[in-house]
Design a protein around this motif. Structure first.
Motif, PDB file in Angstrom:
ATOM      1  N   VAL A   1       0.909  -1.186  -0.178  1.00  0.00           N
ATOM      2  CA  VAL A   1      -0.001  -0.071  -0.089  1.00  0.00           C
ATOM      3  C   VAL A   1       1.011   1.332  -0.068  1.00  0.00           C
ATOM      4  CG1 VAL A   1      -1.818   1.210   1.256  1.00  0.00           C
ATOM      5  CG2 VAL A   1      -2.068  -1.217   1.151  1.00  0.00           C
ATOM      6  N   ALA A   2       1.829   1.233   0.886  1.00  0.00           N
ATOM      7  CA  ALA A   2       2.796   2.641   1.029  1.00  0.00           C
ATOM      8  C   ALA A   2       3.480   2.558  -0.370  1.00  0.00           C
ATOM      9  CB  ALA A   2       3.635   2.161   1.915  1.00  0.00           C
ATOM     10  N   HIS A   3       4.056   1.556  -0.883  1.00  0.00           N
ATOM     11  CA  HIS A   3       4.750   1.415  -2.087  1.00  0.00           C
ATOM     12  C   HIS A   3       4.105   2.021  -3.383  1.00  0.00           C
ATOM     13  CE1 HIS A   3       6.952   0.406  -5.701  1.00  0.00           C
ATOM     14  NE2 HIS A   3       5.916  -0.318  -6.191  1.00  0.00           N
ATOM     15  N   PHE A   4       2.731   1.645  -3.567  1.00  0.00           N
ATOM     16  CA  PHE A   4       2.074   2.059  -4.727  1.00  0.00           C
ATOM     17  C   PHE A   4       1.568   3.617  -4.461  1.00  0.00           C
ATOM     18  CE2 PHE A   4      -1.541  -0.539  -3.287  1.00  0.00           C
ATOM     19  CZ  PHE A   4      -2.541   0.375  -3.218  1.00  0.00           C
ATOM     20  N   HIS A   5       1.298   3.883  -3.264  1.00  0.00           N
ATOM     21  CA  HIS A   5       1.010   5.383  -2.938  1.00  0.00           C
ATOM     22  C   HIS A   5       2.210   6.321  -3.002  1.00  0.00           C
ATOM     23  CE1 HIS A   5      -2.967   3.665  -1.147  1.00  0.00           C
ATOM     24  NE2 HIS A   5      -3.234   4.911  -1.361  1.00  0.00           N
ATOM     25  N   PHE A   6       3.455   5.930  -2.900  1.00  0.00           N
ATOM     26  CA  PHE A   6       4.562   6.827  -3.009  1.00  0.00           C
ATOM     27  C   PHE A   6       4.882   6.821  -4.372  1.00  0.00           C
ATOM     28  CE2 PHE A   6       7.611   7.855   0.202  1.00  0.00           C
ATOM     29  CZ  PHE A   6       6.958   7.316   1.408  1.00  0.00           C
ATOM     30  N   ILE A   7       4.541   5.967  -5.272  1.00  0.00           N
ATOM     31  CA  ILE A   7       4.500   6.233  -6.716  1.00  0.00           C
ATOM     32  C   ILE A   7       3.355   7.121  -7.294  1.00  0.00           C
ATOM     33  CG2 ILE A   7       4.646   4.942  -8.894  1.00  0.00           C
ATOM     34  CD1 ILE A   7       7.051   4.511  -7.533  1.00  0.00           C
ATOM     35  N   MET A   8       1.952   6.663  -6.807  1.00  0.00           N
ATOM     36  CA  MET A   8       1.069   7.206  -7.628  1.00  0.00           C
ATOM     37  C   MET A   8       0.401   8.392  -6.885  1.00  0.00           C
ATOM     38  SD  MET A   8      -0.538   3.389  -8.236  1.00  0.00           S
ATOM     39  CE  MET A   8      -2.322   3.597  -7.993  1.00  0.00           C
ATOM     40  N   VAL A   9       0.698   8.616  -5.748  1.00  0.00           N
ATOM     41  CA  VAL A   9       0.171   9.805  -5.001  1.00  0.00           C
ATOM     42  C   VAL A   9       1.200  10.805  -4.695  1.00  0.00           C
ATOM     43  CG1 VAL A   9      -1.128  10.707  -3.058  1.00  0.00           C
ATOM     44  CG2 VAL A   9      -1.695   8.467  -3.691  1.00  0.00           C
ATOM     45  N   GLY A  10       2.209  10.169  -3.983  1.00  0.00           N
ATOM     46  CA  GLY A  10       3.550  10.938  -3.916  1.00  0.00           C
ATOM     47  C   GLY A  10       4.056  11.370  -5.086  1.00  0.00           C
TER      48      GLY A  10
END
Lengths: 135, 324, 563, 209
Positions: free
Chosen positions: C397-406
């Motif tokens: 969850v953290a990984h893809f939020h870093f890419i897609m949101v961050g």
């Protein structure tokens, strides 16, 4: 832009000469159609020839041949237009990506993870056991 | 586990290896993050507008070499990590043929486990420390995922197919078991615990479980009512394989190969008997796929697995099969 | 700062009506907007629609973070929670992130950047928006009727046989949104191929155009496979055709293969355009040519193609074969290389620059930091033994939020600020924007970094209730989310404010290169008075005070001037 | 839609024509991946259950299937002739060829409808009372209905487009040299190509037994 110039430009945009008369159009298209019909009938006939797992391979091969004919002659892929070839080739490559990796998985999956209701892997018809209705 | 979850204990054989790779990758990525951050901040400060730093064009040659350099460096690093991780995973795959075979059935929203002699438990799994274990898992409904963080292991549990997980617990204790694949309303309640005990404690625990469980008894009744006993009973006139003591034995097949009669084999042989035919027998048994429900099949399997070798009376649990 | 700002604002002593007849004022009335074929207006239509979906999806996120504040499941029922994260995922992925940069900034900028009057098929562009709105309405109906509880991944057989949500409506909505995305994609590809201004060679294209081109290729070739996989679900749910029924021998992994064949490349649909945006911003505020332009281009193309070959890393624990897992793992490591190239090139673009720190630059620097972290944790997930442990946990969850949101959302805000003067002709308040950019970086890190830790500790995703030892991380995460929400709302406020009170921008307030800055702000209906002829590559920035303005300079001259 | 006239972003009609054809090709590529994905799903499932799929293939009506294959191939011919004639501005030949295409397409749909009715009568809908014994044959027929249905829908779309374009041309509202005819022809050929693959997969499997 006037109609005259557009007609000129439309002529120029073709690598293959555009047939201008009914005769030329039919002369170019009819032989392709004959081959296509021949292939379709051959594919139907060959399906009845017991070749085991090769039946489907042959059928799909003929389908691919038909696709190639339609693509080259009816969809003008013979035109040396890089744009059309790009679009016409890209999907093939991408379907290839999908198929290659999906089948790589299916072919090498652990035996345990194959479906339980698995029939014979061979293309032979199931043995007719007593009491089972045939097809 | 209580307090703050930070680094889960490493309680299986593979866990230490996984942790080693994790630590190495943490170090490498930490270094890269530091490098990028230092470069970003350093450049940002040194080359802010108006600073006295030297400006001017870079020689084209240097540009290209720097570019090729870090492309190659990243590629080598990536390949190194891939090789390391893959060797680790390949090493962990070597299954032990004598592993303790435990069956896991997942359903919305519970875990059921069955040990070789039929001892059953729900939402808990007792394991002996230091012994290879093979979990053969299937689901009754949707996809679940068997996840024990302390083992660093996870395996999806599929409906209609089986998956397996080989592991060797190395630490005694109680470890949480989660369902990691979203499986519906009570997904977050599909929890359990894995209790790793010393082997002798495990044997004691198993002996204390209710023996000759009802499932096998039910299976015996089904064995007769569905018609298996018509052929497979010792007195039958049909030439059918002897089933007593079959579980765990090596079976010679008609195609010349040899297979161990584990649960998967028994299961396949009931559902699709024509697939692996035992040497010397006619393929006359009808397939039971679609006839037996999952529960009935489980009962029959439990019965088959509890059948002792010739001599003892059926229905009594036999000792654990092939453990040395 | 003040003398710079002076260059941005239209002089007050200019003509009484400083705004020429631009695309905003060319036609009046609602009909002129709803039936417009102007790519700039369609971009604004998309912007409004996406804003609505961002709010809906954000509402889902707020509810999730509220529920997870305590380990017990106390705020809502388990079913409501499941519907909430499904809402969040479905809306954010298909109705916000996939169309975010391509359909707003891309739609607006692509023709401007290559010197065209419009996209190749203006009416297809409008059709794409209507398809999107139709899909959005379908989804809203599904949500209002009771929601969907499958997660955005629609895994079978849960979605086909067990879910009691409105899966059918949601799947149809996603299929429809997919066709909108295909329409946009083929429009972009045809535009880049056929409508470049004279002299605009392929290797003179700005990187944003390259990125949009790569994105479009992914959209056109991946989205139909998503439609195929969802059609199979529709067939099973609507007509009872048992395609994935395990009792009949259907393969649950087949759906996952088809689904991820789209949904992994979809990540690149979200991130590639941000690469483009960041390249534009970093070069402009560092006053440097991009470091390694050709490598950047090849990296984009490499990602767009190889991005199709890595989907199986979502399936390492699914029961797919070990051999295939190894192949996918290898390719996933391979795709890390072009991402690293991009990060290093942006960093080295700063080298010997004349850097200023306007808000877009702050967003861009934040993007590089967050993307680096997101990308590096992607390496963890590409390694099979680690992935086995952390997949389906908060680590992912953290990984893809870093890419897609961050990554993608930060880039969207950065790009929006950067081109806001061009889009609206107004300048936003710089101080507020810088504050928002910094707040966004820290709010984001505060929200999502704890998730790496708890994910590695074993916290599974999609849990409404969780063991209490994870609470501390969830509380941190929920607190960070408050900051993040503020940082996301702030730009909406100051950008809206600038529409009415902002200073009027000059045509090229950042003194940037690129054709979009060579026309008026906002541009006229036909984009350019006289269509430009291109004689130089992109990003020929010149350090201030070291030579003439970029537009009056010989191409291919040294940037430093005083060598 | 006064085809032939120069439209907004374009500076030359040649480029515009090129774009129409390229745009249609891109759309076809995406359609090809839609059907490609579905056909791949079919083949992937068949991989696990070849016997059941062969049994299902034997149940499909080969007469209807083959007749429809020939009809569609012929319609591809007439469509190709029609598009070329339209381009060469031979209105009579173009009109006739397009009319024939419409007729053949309608004939295909009628045959398909009759076939579907016969299939339902034979109990080939994979619901309760399904005619075949193997469980996986239900999946095979699930694909049969889905693929033929989706193909039928595409065919219907193609027919409407051709009817609309031809109608406009006959009424004189669209010049025959409009690039739209060529685009429609491309789409029609794609429908044909898809069927070329559905035919062996759905009808020819298991015939040799």
């Amino acid at each position: 832009m006037s109609g005259r110039s557009s007609r000129r430009s439309s002529k120029r945009s073709l690598g293959e000469a555009t047939p201008r008369s009914a005769g030329a159009i039919l002369a170019r298209s009819l032989p392709v159609w004959l081959v296509l019909v021949g292939l379709a009938l051959a594919s139907c006939a060959l399906a009845y020839l017991p070749m085991g797992r090769w039946n489907m391979a042959v059928s799909l091969g003929i389908a691919a041949a038909k696709m190639l004919l339609i693509g080259l002659f009816f969809m003008h892929l013979r035109r040396p237009d890089p744009l059309l070839r790009l679009a016409g080739g890209a999907w093939l490559l991408w379907v290839g990506f999908l198929a290659a990796l999906v089948f790589a998985d299916q072919a090498t999956r652990a035996p345990l993870t194959q479906p339980e209701h698995m029939e014979d892997r061979t293309m032979e018809p199931p043995e007719t056991a007593g009491g089972r209705s045939g097809f | 586990m209580s307090g703050i979850a930070f680094w889960p204990p490493a309680a299986s054989e593979v866990a230490a290896g996984v942790d080693a790779i994790v630590i190495a990758m943490l170090a490498i990525s930490g270094a890269i993050v530091l490098l990028v951050a230092a470069l970003l901040l350093g450049f940002a400060i040194r080359y802010r507008r108006g600073s006295a730093a030297r400006r001017g064009e870079l020689p084209e040659l240097i540009q290209k070499e720097v570019e090729v350099g870090w492309t190659a460096a990243t590629a080598f690093l990536a390949m190194f990590l891939f090789a390391w991780a893959s060797i680790a995973v390949l090493g962990g795959q070597r299954g032990d043929p004598d592993a303790l075979e435990i069956h896991i059935l997942a359903r919305q929203w519970m875990w059921k486990a069955r040990h070789p002699d039929g001892a059953r438990e729900i939402d808990a799994l007792h394991l002996p420390r230091g012994e290879p274990v093979r979990l053969v898992m299937r689901s009754e409904d949707v996809i679940h995922s068997f996840y024990v963080p302390s083992f660093r292991l996870k395996q999806d549990v599929l409906p209609g197919r089986m998956t397996q997980l080989s592991l060797k617990p190395t630490q005694t204790g109680e470890f949480p078991l989660f369902c990691a694949e979203y499986c519906g309303t009570l997904h977050s309640r599909m929890l359990g615990k894995v209790v790793v005990m010393e082997p002798e404690d495990y044997a004691r625990w198993r002996a204390a479980q209710p023996q000759a469980d009802d499932l096998a008894r039910e299976g015996r009744a089904l064995f007769e009512s569905v018609g298996c006993s018509g052929c497979h009973a010792p007195a039958s006139r049909v030439h059918a394989p002897e089933l007593r003591g079959l579980y765990g034995r090596q079976v010679a097949l008609a195609d010349g190969s040899v297979r161990r009669a584990d649960e998967a084999y028994l299961r396949d042989s009931i559902l699709q008997p024509r697939r692996d035919i035992a040497a010397g027998y006619e393929p006359v048994m009808p397939p039971f796929a679609g006839i037996l429900g999952e529960g009935e099949l489980q009962a029959i399997l439990a019965y088959l697995m509890s059948m002792p070798a010739r001599g003892a009376s059926p229905g009594e649990p036999r000792n654990m099969s092939s453990e040395p | 700062m003040s003398e710079l700002a002076a260059g941005r604002v239209r002089p007050a002593e200019g003509p009484a009506e400083p705004w020429p007849d631009n695309y905003l004022t060319a036609e009046q009335g609602l009909g002129s907007w709803l039936l417009t074929t102007d790519h700039k207006r369609i971009a604004l239509l998309y912007m409004a629609t996406l804003l609505a979906f961002f709010v809906i999806g954000g509402f889902g996120a707020v509810m999730i973070r509220l529920e997870l504040f305590t380990p017990e499941q106390d705020l809502m029922t388990a079913d409501a929670y499941n519907r909430m994260f499904t809402l969040h995922g479905t809306v954010m992925v298909w109705f916000f992130l996939v169309p975010s940069i391509p359909n707003t900034l891309g739609n607006f900028l692509l023709p401007l950047m290559i010197g065209a009057r419009d996209l190749a098929f203006p009416r297809v562009n409008l059709l794409s928006w209507y398809l999107f709105v139709g899909a959005g309405l379908l989804l809203v109906v599904a949500l209002v009727a009771g929601g969907v509880d499958t997660g955005w991944t629609f895994y079978t057989p849960f979605s086909t046989m067990f879910s009691n949500g409105y899966v059918l409506l949601a799947a149809l909505a996603v299929i429809l949104a997919g066709f909108s995305s295909i329409a946009t994609g083929l429009n972009f590809i045809a535009t880049v191929h056929l409508l470049r201004a004279p002299g605009m060679h392929w290797f003179r294209l700005p990187l944003l155009v390259w990125a949009l081109y790569g994105t479009s290729v992914v959209m056109v070739l991946a989205t139909p496979v998503l439609a195929a996989s969802l059609l199979l679900i529709v067939a099973e749910r609507a007509f009872g055709l048992p395609v994935f029924d395990p009792a009949q021998g259907g393969d649950p992994l087949l759906f996952q293969h088809l689904f991820w064949f789209y949904s992994h490349p979809a990540v690149y649909i979200m991130i590639l355009p941000s690469f483009g945006v960041i390249s534009e911003i970093v070069t402009c505020f560092a006053r440097r040519r991009i470091f390694g332009y050709t490598f950047m281009v090849y990296a984009i193309l490499w990602i767009a193609v190889v991005g199709f070959l890595v989907w199986g890393h979502h399936m390492f624990v699914s029961g797919q074969s070990l051999f295939t897992s190894l192949v996918f793992s290898f390719l996933s490591f391979v795709i890390a290389v072009p991402s690293a190239i991009k990060v290093f090139n942006w960093t080295f673009t700063l080298y010997r620059g004349q850097i200023t720190f306007e808000a877009p630059m702050l967003y861009a620097l934040g993007f590089i930091g967050l993307f680096t972290l997101g990308g590096l944790t992607g390496l963890f997930l590409a390694a099979i033994p680690i992935d086995v442990h952390v997949t389906d946990t908060y680590f992912v969850v953290a990984h893809f939020h870093f890419i897609m949101v961050g990554g993608a959302v930060t880039a969207l805000y950065g790009g929006l600020s950067f081109w806001w003067p061009k889009i609206t002709g107004r300048l936003y308040p710089e101080g507020w924007a810088r504050f928002a950019a910094i707040l966004m970086f820290f709010g984001f890190a505060f929200t999502f970094f704890p998730m790496f830790v708890m994910g590695f500790a074993g916290m599974p995703r999609r849990y409404a209730a969780y063991p209490p030892e994870f609470q501390i991380w969830h509380v941190m995460s929920s607190c960070g989310a408050v900051l993040l929400a503020a940082a996301y709302l702030l730009p909406m406020a100051y950008l809206t404010f600038s529409l009415f009170r902002g200073a009027r921008a000059t045509d090229d307030p950042w003194d940037a290169t690129g054709l979009e800055w060579r026309t008026a702000s906002p541009p006229p209906r036909g984009n350019f008075g006289v269509l430009p002829v291109v004689a130089e590559g992109p990003y020929l920035y010149h350090p201030e005070a070291e030579g003439p303005h970029h537009s009056e300079r010989e191409p291919h001259q040294n940037q430093g001037g005083n060598l | 839609m006064s085809g032939g006239a120069l439209r907004e972003p374009w500076h030359s009609l040649r480029r515009q024509r090129e774009a129409a054809s390229f745009g249609m090709w891109l759309f076809l590529a995406s359609e090809a991946l839609l059907f490609g994905g579905l056909i791949l799903a079919f083949i992937a499932t068949r991989w696990f259950h070849p016997a059941a799929f062969a049994a299902a293939g034997r149940e499909a009506d080969i007469v209807y299937g083959t007749a429809n294959t020939l009809l569609l191939l012929t319609s591809s011919l007439t469509m190709a002739v029609g598009a070329q004639a339209a381009r060469a501005e031979l209105p009579r030949l173009a009109g006739r060829a397009l009319g024939l295409t419409l007729a053949l397409g309608l004939a295909f749909l009628c045959l398909k409808g009759l076939e579907w009715r016969a299939d339902l009568a034979k109990g080939l809908w994979p619901g309760p009372g399904f005619a075949l014994e193997q469980p996986a044959a239900r999946i095979a027929f699930a694909f049969y209905w889905l693929l033929t249905g989706l193909h039928g829908l595409h065919l219907l779309g193609g027919l409407s487009a051709i009817a609309w374009l031809a109608g406009q041309a006959v009424l004189g509202r669209r010049p025959w040299r409009s690039p739209a005819f060529e685009a429609a022809a491309l789409y029609w050929h794609l429908i044909d190509v898809v069927w070329m693959f559905l035919y062996p997969l759905l009808y020819l499997d298991g015939r040799a037994a």
